[in-house]
Scaffold this active site. Sequence first.
Site, short mmCIF file in Angstrom:
data_model
loop_
_atom_site.label_atom_id
_atom_site.label_comp_id
_atom_site.label_asym_id
_atom_site.label_seq_id
_atom_site.Cartn_x
_atom_site.Cartn_y
_atom_site.Cartn_z
N ASP A 105 0.85 -1.19 0.00
CA ASP A 105 0.00 0.00 0.00
C ASP A 105 0.90 1.25 0.00
OD1 ASP A 105 -2.98 0.98 0.47
OD2 ASP A 105 -1.80 2.00 2.01
N TYR A 212 -1.83 11.44 2.38
CA TYR A 212 -2.64 11.69 1.19
C TYR A 212 -2.64 13.18 0.84
CZ TYR A 212 -4.49 6.95 1.65
OH TYR A 212 -4.62 5.59 1.71
N HIS A 265 -6.71 -6.68 -1.37
CA HIS A 265 -5.64 -5.72 -1.07
C HIS A 265 -4.72 -6.25 0.02
CE1 HIS A 265 -3.88 -1.72 -0.94
NE2 HIS A 265 -4.02 -1.69 0.37
#
Length: 285
Positions: A105, A212, A265
């Site tokens: 990730d 982010y 994921h």
Amino acid sequence: MTVFAPEHRFVNVGSLRLHVVQFGPAGGRPVMLLHGFPDFWIGWRRQIDALASAGYRVIVPDQRGYNTSDKPRGVREYALPRLIGDVVALADALAVERFHLVGHDWGGIVAWATGATLPHRLDKLVILNAPHPEVLLAHAVHSPTQFLRSSYVAFFQIPLLPEAVLGSRRSALLVRALRGSSRQGAFEEEDIVEYRHAWEQPEALSSMLNWYRALPFRPSLKARIVTPTLVIWGLQDKALEFGLAQRSLALCEDGKLEVFAQATHWVHREESGAVNAALTAFLDG
């Protein structure tokens, strides 16, 4: 299989202090494991013993902003150059010159970026369900479904509101996200207790979201990946399409791809035995 006790310590990395867990023989070949969002070091528990028993010195940091590692204020503190710097500074602090780097990730994005900018420090690179930073936007532009899958990133840009939403009811939404994006059994109740404890650390949610928010400040990473690279991908990933793996692999001079058709994921949790075998075979080879 030998079971090694974890060695917890805090390591000064530039002006920050990172919580780091180490396993395996002190003289073993170093391999660093980088977690993603909203994970921390325990995300690698199903890999640690296998790697340590194979003779590796396993280094697992809580990256900046996570769990008990330092949480600098300001979005730019979480831009990719800072995150790459942490990886290299941690290796320097541990007297490690060259090492294997494994990332999942966001940890995979940092690993890609480290491979693009500092290949002389890496022996091999392993990426799990993470796109190269240069391909995500390009892919999303041509894939409306990926654009929709990535819409949460826009929500995370809003000040304060995401923290309130993600932190309410003891981070119930984050718990639901973990379980909703994974196969049954990937996250046990004991894991959730530890995750909640990490997310409830002061400033943790804001710091995690700042990864982010710092995306607009990422550097251009046009250099091809020359380090031998293994990309591991769970095809049932709800957030990231398989096309991202293919586009990322195309940027590698010496890359290989291993897919897990039924994994999500969280491929390293769900297919830990097969992932561990692939990891050790690639690193040993």
